[in-house]
Design a protein around this motif. Structure first.
Motif, short mmCIF file in Angstrom:
data_model
loop_
_atom_site.label_atom_id
_atom_site.label_comp_id
_atom_site.label_asym_id
_atom_site.label_seq_id
_atom_site.Cartn_x
_atom_site.Cartn_y
_atom_site.Cartn_z
N GLY A 1 34.50 33.71 39.99
CA GLY A 1 34.60 34.24 38.63
C GLY A 1 35.01 35.71 38.64
O GLY A 1 35.83 36.14 37.83
N VAL A 2 34.46 36.45 39.58
CA VAL A 2 34.76 37.88 39.67
C VAL A 2 36.26 38.08 39.95
O VAL A 2 36.91 38.91 39.32
CB VAL A 2 33.90 38.54 40.77
CG1 VAL A 2 34.39 39.96 41.07
CG2 VAL A 2 32.44 38.57 40.36
N ALA B 1 38.16 37.46 36.83
CA ALA B 1 37.96 38.52 35.84
C ALA B 1 38.79 39.77 36.18
O ALA B 1 39.46 40.32 35.32
CB ALA B 1 36.47 38.87 35.77
N LEU C 1 39.50 39.78 28.80
CA LEU C 1 38.04 39.73 28.75
C LEU C 1 37.47 40.47 27.55
O LEU C 1 37.97 41.53 27.16
CB LEU C 1 37.44 40.34 30.02
CG LEU C 1 37.91 39.76 31.35
CD1 LEU C 1 37.23 40.48 32.51
CD2 LEU C 1 37.64 38.27 31.44
N ASP D 1 32.05 39.19 28.48
CA ASP D 1 32.65 38.75 29.74
C ASP D 1 32.49 39.82 30.81
O ASP D 1 32.22 39.53 31.98
CB ASP D 1 34.16 38.47 29.58
CG ASP D 1 34.42 37.34 28.60
OD1 ASP D 1 33.59 36.43 28.54
OD2 ASP D 1 35.44 37.39 27.90
N THR E 1 30.69 39.68 34.31
CA THR E 1 31.45 40.00 35.53
C THR E 1 30.71 41.05 36.34
O THR E 1 30.60 40.94 37.57
CB THR E 1 32.86 40.52 35.16
OG1 THR E 1 33.51 39.54 34.37
CG2 THR E 1 33.68 40.81 36.40
N TYR F 1 29.32 40.46 40.03
CA TYR F 1 29.75 41.22 41.21
C TYR F 1 28.57 41.92 41.88
O TYR F 1 28.49 41.99 43.11
CB TYR F 1 30.84 42.23 40.84
CG TYR F 1 31.36 42.92 42.09
CD1 TYR F 1 31.99 42.17 43.08
CD2 TYR F 1 31.19 44.27 42.30
CE1 TYR F 1 32.43 42.75 44.25
CE2 TYR F 1 31.64 44.88 43.48
CZ TYR F 1 32.25 44.11 44.45
OH TYR F 1 32.68 44.69 45.61
N LEU G 1 36.78 32.26 31.88
CA LEU G 1 35.97 32.97 32.87
C LEU G 1 34.92 32.03 33.47
O LEU G 1 34.79 31.92 34.69
CB LEU G 1 35.30 34.19 32.23
CG LEU G 1 34.31 34.95 33.14
CD1 LEU G 1 35.03 35.56 34.32
CD2 LEU G 1 33.57 36.04 32.37
#
Lengths: 355, 464
Positions: free
Chosen positions: B213-214, B217, B224, B228, B232, B236, B400
Motif C-alpha cells: 500500500g505504501v 501511495a 490521495l 489516505d 499511508t 509506513y 489504496l
C-alpha cells in the motif's frame, strides 16, 4: 530443549508434506497430471498453466501467440476446421515461448493437426532465446521435469489459497467440475479507445534501415523457433496470420521513419516461411477496411473479438494468403498504401472529434 | 542472499551451521575459515563483484591497524588513523554520495558533471562504520591483537553483514574464540530458531503487506485524500519498524544458533515518551556508534550548552547523511536533532504532561517524520503533510486499500501493529517458556512463512 527441537523439526516436515501433498494432488498448474474429475480448474495464469496444459491435456490443435489470440473461440475454430483445439496464448508472447509449447506438445506424444498462431511482427527481430521476464518472475520450475526445483510451486501460499482451497470448496459444495472454457478465457472486455493526443506529424523520410544484423537475428529467431519445428513435423499445418494492426500503428511507425523497416521485416519473414510447404501465412495488414476503422480497436493492436470470426472465415476460404507468387506485389502495395496515407488529416480529425 | 529466500533457509543456513560445528570438533581455525567462506558466499551470491570491494576494504583496514599496532610513534599512528578514515569515507562516498554531490554542484554552479549510475554495494554503510570503529579502537589501544582471519570474520560474519546490528569487535571476536561456544547447543539452536521465525513473520506478514500500500501511495500522491495519507503514514511507520526489527530478530536468531550473541537493536521504540527516548530505543547500535565515535569525541554535553547543541546537531546530521544521499534524509536527521534538543530544554515542563499525551506527541512526530524519510523529495513531504491536515476527504480511497493486496483488511494489520508495538513486551524483555506446543506453533509459522517466499521482497535497510 532437545525434545522441543525434535518436535519442531518433525512438525516442519509434517506440515510441509501436507502442503506439498495437497498441491501435487490438486495440481492447479497441471505440472504433474491432467485435471482431476470432479474439481473445477480456473485457467487464469498463462505463463504458469500453458505448459502443463500442453503436457497433459487431450487435443490435436493448438491456438497460440500473443494477446491477439486470447479472444479466439475454440468451439468456432473446431467447427470450421474439424479439430479438438486448446488455446494457449501468452500476453506479449515471444517466439521462444510459443516454440516451447510446440516442442512440448510433440515431446509428450501429441499428434498436432494444426498450429494456429498470431504472427507478431513486433517480436520478429528479437533474440531467439528471449522470454518475457519483464512481466514478472518467470516460473522456470514449471517448464522442466526436474522435481527438486518445484519447491516454489508445491509450497506456495498463493497456490493453496487462490487455487487449491477454492477448488476444494467448490467440490464440497457440489459445484460441477471442469475448467474455465477457452471461449471465456479472454483478453478482456472491449473498451473503445481514444486515439487523440498525437501530434499531426508528416512521414519521416529519414528511414530506419533493416540491416544485415536485423536480418540475421530474425532468421535465427524464426529458424530456431518456427522453421526447424515445421520441417520436423510435416504432418502438422502451421497457420499463421499477421494481424490487422490499426492505422495509428502504421502512423506511429511512419512518423518515426520505420515504415520500410516494418515492411522489410514482414517480407523477410514471409520469404523464410514460404520455404516450408506446411506453413500457411495469412496477412491482414492489407485489410484496410479494418485497419482504418478505429472504432473497431481498443488500442493500436487489439480489436473487437467479433473480427476473430471474420479472420477465421477468411483463412478457411484462403483469402489473404501469401504465396511465393503474390507476396512481393502484396508488400509493395502495402508499403505504398501506408506511405501515402494522409496521417496529418487523420490525426487532426481524431483530435477534433475527441474535443 | 536474502534471509527470506529458499536457498538461504533450506540450503545455506543448515549447511553453515552443521559444518561449522562439525569442523569445530576437529579444527576451530578451519571452522572460522569455513564461516568466513560461507559469509563471502552469502555476500556475493547475487552480485559477486561486491566481493572485490569488501575484500579490498578489509585488507586495507587490517593492514593499517596492523602497522598502527606495531608502531609506538604517535604521529605515525595518528597519520594511519587519518588515512584510514579518509579511505573509508572515500569508499562509501564514491558509491553512495558521489552522484548526490555532483548533482548539487551542477545545480549550484551550472556545471555539467555526468551523473553515472553507480550501484551501491550491499551493506557498505554497515561494514564501513564497523571498520571505522575498529580503526579508532586500534589507534587508542595498541593491545588489540586479532589475526586477519578473526578480523575478516568479524566484518563479514553473515548474520550482521548487510543490515546490522552494528557490532564492535570487542563483543564479537572474543565469542569466536570462546571454547564454550564451539559445540552445538540445543537450547540456543531452538531459541535462535524462534527469533528467526518471529523476525521472518514480522517481515512477511506485516511489513511486506503494509509495503504494498505504501508503494502505491507514494507513486500516486496526487490521488490521495487526507485520510489516505494518514493511513499511508501509519502503514509506513509500522512497515519500517517490522521490516528492520524483523531483520534484526532474524540476524540475532541466526547468530544465536551459532551460540553467538549480537547486541540488541530495538527496544520497543514506539513506546518512547520523547524523541530522546525514541533514539535510545530505535536502531540502538547506530545510536551507540554515533555517540561513542562522534558525540563523545566532540566533547558531548560537557563543553558548554551551545557546543552541546551543535554536537547534537552534528550527530543527527551525520545520521541523516548515513541513511541516504538525499536532502530528505538530511532534513529528517536535523529535525530529529532539533526536536530532541527542544525536548531536552523543555524537560521540566514536558515531564509534567501525562505520559499518554507525551507518548502520543512523540509517536505523531516520529510518524510524520517517517513520511519525510520515505518521500522522494522534500516538496513531496510538504505536500503530504499539508494534505494530512486539510481533512479534505472523509473516506479512504478504494485503490489504496486494494493495493495493500492483503487477505485481511490493511486497517486491521495497522491496528494489530499498534497493539504489538504498544502493548506487548519485546523479544529481549519477554521471558518465554518453550514447550512442545510452542515448538509446533513455530513450526507451523515457519512453513507458512516459507510458503510466502515465492513473493520476492527486498529489505528496506539494505540500501542504507
Amino acid at each position: 530443549m532437545k525434545k522441543q527441537l525434535t518436535v519442531f523439526f518433525i512438525s516442519v516436515l509434517l506440515f510441509t508434506c501436507i502442503i506439498m501433498s495437497i498441491t501435487i494432488y490438486m495440481d492447479p498448474f497441471f505440472h504433474y497430471h491432467a485435471p482431476l474429475k470432479g474439481y473445477y480448474y480456473s485457467l487464469d495464469n498463462e505463463r504458469s498453466q500453458n505448459f502443463g496444459i500442453t503436457t497433459f491435456w487431450d487435443y490435436d490443435t493448438i491456438i497460440t501467440g500473443s494477446s491477439l489470440t486470447q479472444n479466439y473461440h475454440t468451439t468456432e475454430f473446431d467447427e470450421m476446421f474439424d479439430t479438438r483445439s486448446i488455446k494457449l496464448p501468452f500476453s506479449g508472447a515471444t517466439f521462444k515461448e510459443t516454440a516451447d509449447i510446440f516442442k512440448r506438445a510433440y515431446d509428450t506424444g501429441h499428434d498436432l493437426k494444426i498450429v494456429f498462431r498470431s504472427f507478431d511482427v513486433n517480436h520478429l527481430v528479437e533474440d531467439s532465446d528471449y522470454v518475457r521476464t519483464d512481466l514478472g518472475e518467470y516460473p522456470e520450475y514449471l517448464y522442466n521435469d526436474i522435481w527438486w526445483d518445484d519447491f516454489p510451486y508445491v509450497v506456495n501460499i498463493d497456490i493453496l489459497t487462490d487455487y487449491c482451497i477454492p477448488m476444494i470448496r467448490k467440490r464440497l459444495t457440489h459445484k460441477p467440475g471442469g475448467h474455465t472454457s477457452f471461449n471465456d478465457y479472454m483478453f478482456g472486455e472491449f473498451i473503445p479507445a481514444s486515439f487523440a493526443g498525437r501530434e499531426a506529424l508528416p512521414i519521416d523520410n529519414n528511414t530506419v534501415k533493416f540491416t544485415v544484423g536485423d536480418s540475421e537475428i530474425l532468421t535465427d529467431n524464426l529458424e530456431k523457433n518456427v522453421l526447424s519445428i515445421a520441417r520436423e513435423h510435416p504432418e502438422t499445418t502451421f497457420i499463421f496470420f499477421i494481424p490487422p494492426y490499426n492505422i495509428m500503428w502504421w502512423r506511429d511507425h511512419a512518423v518515426k521513419g520505420e515504415l520500410p523497416y516494418v515492411c522489410n521485416v514482414m517480407k523477410r519473414a514471409t520469404v523464410l516461411l514460404l520455404e516450408c510447404d506446411n506453413i500457411k501465412l495469412y496477412c491482414f495488414a492489407g485489410r484496410t477496411d479494418l485497419t482504418t476503422n478505429l472504432s473497431l480497436y481498443e488500442d493500436e493492436y487489439h480489436y473487437i473479438s467479433e473480427l476473430n470470426g471474420d479472420i477465421l472465415s477468411s483463412i478457411k476460404n484462403n483469402e489473404c494468403l501469401l504465396t511465393k507468387e503474390n507476396y512481393i506485389k502484396y508488400f509493395d502495395e502495402l508499403e505504398n498504401y501506408y506511405k501515402n496515407y494522409d496521417y496529418v488529416t487523420l490525426v487532426n480529425n481524431v483530435n477534433t472529434a475527441d474535443e | 542472499m536474502l534471509f527470506n529466500s529458499f536457498i538461504f533457509i533450506l540450503i545455506f543456513l543448515p549447511l553453515a551451521i552443521a559444518l561449522y560445528f562439525i569442523l569445530n570438533k576437529y579444527n576451530p581455525k578451519l571452522a572460522q575459515a569455513y564461516l568466513l567462506g560461507m559469509s563471502l558466499w552469502f555476500y556475493g551470491y547475487q552480485t559477486p563483484e561486491y566481493l572485490i570491494i569488501i575484500i579490498a576494504s578489509i585488507i586495507v583496514n587490517y593492514l593499517l591497524t596492523y602497522i598502527m599496532r606495531r608502531s609506538s610513534d604517535k604521529k605515525i599512528r595518528l597519520s594511519l588513523l587519518i588515512l584510514g578514515l579518509i579511505l573509508n569515507v572515500a569508499n562509501i562516498g564514491y558509491y553512495k554520495y558521489l552522484n548526490f554531490i555532483k548533482w548539487n554542484i551542477n545545480t549550484l554552479f551550472g556545471t555539467d558533471f555526468a551523473i553515472n549510475s553507480i550501484v551501491l554495494p550491499l551493506g557498505i554503510s554497515f561494514y564501513t562504520i564497523q571498520q571505522i570503529s575498529f580503526l579508532v579502537d586500534s589507534y587508542k589501544n595498541s593491545n588489540l591483537k586479532y589475526n586477519f582471519l578473526e578480523y575478516a570474520l568479524f566484518v563479514t560474519y553473515f548474520p550482521q553483514l548487510v543490515a546490522g546490528p552494528i557490532c564492535y569487535h570487542s563483543e564479537i571476536i572474543p565469542q569466536f574464540e570462546d571454547d564454550n561456544k564451539k559445540r552445538i547447543n540445543s537450547s540456543n539452536l531452538f531459541i535462535g530458531l524462534t527469533w528467526f521465525i518471529t523476525g521472518l513473520a514480522k517481515k512477511v506478514f506485516i511489513a511486506d503487506i503494509l509495503g504494498n500500500g505504501v508503494n502505491y501511495a507514494f507513486d500516486n500522491l496526487e490521488l490521495l485524500g487526507s485520510l489516505d495519507i494518514w493511513i499511508t503514514s501509519l502503514a509506513y511507520t509500522f512497515q519500517i519498524y517490522f521490516d528492520f526489527s524483523g531483520y534484526s530478530d532474524m540476524a540475532c536468531g541466526i547468530a544465536k544458533m551459532f551460540n553467538f550473541d549480537l547486541p540488541q537493536n530495538f527496544n520497543s521504540p514506539y513506546k518512547a515518551l520523547s524523541i530522546r527516548d525514541f533514539w535510545k530505543r530505535w536502531h540502538m547500535t547506530l545510536t551507540r556508534f554515533l555517540t561513542t565515535y562522534i558525540y563523545f569525541p566532540l566533547g558531548g554535553n560537557r563543553v558548554g550548552a551551545f557546543k552541546a547543541v551543535i554536537n547534537t546537531l552534528i550527530v543527527f546530521l551525520v545520521s541523516g547523511i548515513w541513511h541516504g544521499a538525499n536532502f530528505t534524509f538530511i532534513l529528517w536527521g536535523l529535525l530529529h536533532g532539533i526536536l530532541l534538543l527542544v525536548g531536552r530544554y523543555t524537560k521540566t515542563i514536558t515531564s509534567k504532561i501525562p505520559k499518554i499525551f507525551r507518548w502520543f506527541g512523540t509517536f505523531m512526530i516520529v510518524n510524520v517524520l517517517w513520511l519525510l524519510f520515505r518521500a522522494s523529495g522534500i516538496s513531496d513531504w510538504i505536500f503530504m503533510v499539508k494534505k494530512m491536515f486539510h481533512f479534505d476527504k472523509a473516506e479512504l480511497s478504494h485503490e489504496l486499500l486494494s493495493n495493500f493486496d492483503s487477505a485481511v483488511s490493511p486497517l486491521l494489520v495497522i491496528a494489530l501493529s499498534i497493539l504489538i508495538c504498544i502493548a506487548l513486551p519485546n523479544n529481549y524483555v519477554r521471558t518465554r517458556k518453550h514447550n512442545t506446543f510452542s515448538a509446533v506453533i513455530y513450526a507451523a509459522l515457519l512453513v507458512l512463512c516459507i510458503m510466502t517466499l515465492n513473493r520476492v521482497s527486498i529489505f528496506l535497510y539494505f540500501n542504507f
